[in-house]
Design an enzyme around this catalytic site. Structure first.
Site, PDB file in Angstrom:
ATOM      1  N   SER A  33       0.798  -1.226   0.000  1.00  0.00           N
ATOM      2  CA  SER A  33       0.000   0.000   0.000  1.00  0.00           C
ATOM      3  C   SER A  33       0.830   1.274   0.000  1.00  0.00           C
ATOM      4  O   SER A  33       0.307   2.346  -0.326  1.00  0.00           O
ATOM      5  CB  SER A  33      -0.938   0.015   1.215  1.00  0.00           C
ATOM      6  OG  SER A  33      -0.202  -0.149   2.416  1.00  0.00           O
ATOM      7  N   ASP A 320      -3.632   7.921   7.697  1.00  0.00           N
ATOM      8  CA  ASP A 320      -4.598   7.019   8.318  1.00  0.00           C
ATOM      9  C   ASP A 320      -3.879   6.094   9.288  1.00  0.00           C
ATOM     10  O   ASP A 320      -2.756   6.366   9.706  1.00  0.00           O
ATOM     11  CB  ASP A 320      -5.413   6.259   7.266  1.00  0.00           C
ATOM     12  CG  ASP A 320      -4.582   5.247   6.473  1.00  0.00           C
ATOM     13  OD1 ASP A 320      -3.388   5.062   6.777  1.00  0.00           O
ATOM     14  OD2 ASP A 320      -5.140   4.619   5.540  1.00  0.00           O
ATOM     15  N   HIS A 323      -0.746   4.515   7.101  1.00  0.00           N
ATOM     16  CA  HIS A 323      -0.047   5.108   5.970  1.00  0.00           C
ATOM     17  C   HIS A 323       0.315   6.573   6.186  1.00  0.00           C
ATOM     18  O   HIS A 323      -0.445   7.319   6.790  1.00  0.00           O
ATOM     19  CB  HIS A 323      -0.915   4.982   4.715  1.00  0.00           C
ATOM     20  CG  HIS A 323      -1.376   3.585   4.472  1.00  0.00           C
ATOM     21  ND1 HIS A 323      -2.641   3.149   4.823  1.00  0.00           N
ATOM     22  CD2 HIS A 323      -0.735   2.519   3.955  1.00  0.00           C
ATOM     23  CE1 HIS A 323      -2.755   1.866   4.505  1.00  0.00           C
ATOM     24  NE2 HIS A 323      -1.617   1.453   3.984  1.00  0.00           N
TER      25      HIS A 323
END
Length: 359
Positions: A33, A320, A323
């Protein structure tokens, strides 16, 4: 001193694209991610998603499938080099198959899949694309002449993965069968295989990025034994062991693979500098997630029911629960682009992209 370095970094990075012409035609990216540009969005069997607001809100002004509020490191480096941002592989594949584009993009492809790891079992239930399958997608594309073989040697390859493997090691649901050392070695074995395989297909410039301090992410709040008043030391010990092994792999690239050069981006150390003197880097918060809910903002994914969002996302280290914010990614990118050997070694990405430095 840190403030002076930051000012110099911003000046050099902002001027570098106009001063140099780079011999980089494309970037091929593998990972999770941290790099995913939307592959999971086009993978309808995948439940690890960021294709809903407020993801993407600070730059793209809409969700793109990136797990942040704007651009990632791969995006910023592309901008520094002067090439378009890479499409997710699955998006390009759909466009080629439905005839909306004749060929795969010439500026590279992003194969990264959020939630994936070096180990195939990591988040398998989420339908993510493990690094082995990402490699297979690249191999198949090359063998079927969907990627120009002659352009590969003028490309840079990015690799970053492993945070999900290590974080999942500490989840209570499925106790690991290997001890920490053996687990890390199994991850490194897969990293070494990917480097080996992309070299065989023509990769000659390979940038491998360390994991950041995974034990400091707000999502640690979901782990039963993790402290919320400090980073989870056990995770970071494992991360540093993995990073050390990863750097050893990179150091071996020039001797093991003639004609190739590998660089190691010390992302862990870069992020720890931000955490040590946050105000020097424009951060007001290096602990909590800007977007989420619960302790550290780490219990609810951004955009999910009950979430809250801060008024200034780019003053937060974390966007978040897992991340970085776009501001964090931009600072990391500039450190990797023009940084000294305490940040990236043996040369930085600007020199890797510069034909005079590479030859």
């Amino acid at each position: 001193m840190e403030r002076i370095f930051l000012i110099l970094l911003l000046l050099v990075a902002s001027s570098s694209v106009s001063v140099y012409s780079y011999n980089v035609q494309s970037i091929f990216t593998f990972g999770d991610s941290i790099f995913d540009a939307g592959n999971n969005h086009f993978n309808k069997n995948c439940t690890a998603q960021a294709d809903f607001p407020p993801y993407g809100s600070s730059f793209f002004h809409q969700p793109t499938g990136r797990f942040t509020n704007g651009r990632t490191v791969a995006d910023f480096i592309s901008e520094f080099i002067g090439i378009d941002l890479q499409k997710p592989y699955l998006e390009a594949q759909i466009e080629v198959m439905n005839g909306s584009r004749k060929a795969y993009p010439s500026n590279g492809i992003n194969f990264a899949s959020a939630g994936s790891g070096f180990l195939q079992e990591t988040n398998k239930d989420f339908g993510v694309i493990p690094i082995q399958e990402q490699l297979l997608q690249f191999q198949t594309s090359v063998k079927q002449n969907q990627i120009d073989k002659t352009s590969i040697q003028n490309s840079i390859f990015f690799l970053e993965s492993g945070s999900n493997d290590i974080f999942n090691y500490f989840l209570p649901f499925d106790p690991p069968k290997l001890d920490p050392n053996a687990y890390v070695q199994s991850m490194l074995k897969e990293a070494a295989n990917l480097i080996d395989q992309i070299y065989k297909l023509g990769a000659r410039r390979i940038a491998v990025f360390s994991l950041g301090p995974v034990g400091c992410v707000p999502a640690r709040a979901i782990l039963p034994l993790a402290p919320v008043d400090r980073c989870y030391g056990k995770i970071n010990v494992m991360v540093k062991k993995f990073n050390s092994g990863l750097e050893s792999l990179v150091k071996d690239i020039p001797t093991k693979y003639p004609g190739a050069i590998g660089v190691y981006g010390a992302v862990y150390d870069i992020v720890q500098r931000f955490r040590a003197v946050p105000t020097n880097y424009g951060f007001s918060d290096v602990v909590n997630a800007c977007c989420g809910y619960g302790p550290l903002g780490g219990l609810v994914q951004c955009g999910k029911e009950g979430y809250k969002i801060c008024p200034n996302p780019n003053s937060f280290l974390f966007w978040d629960y897992f991340h970085p914010s776009e501001h964090t990614y931009e600072l990391i990118s500039k450190a990797l682009w023009v940084g000294d050997t305490s940040r990236i070694r043996p040369i930085n990405l600007k020199n890797l992209a510069n034909p005079a430095s590479f030859n």
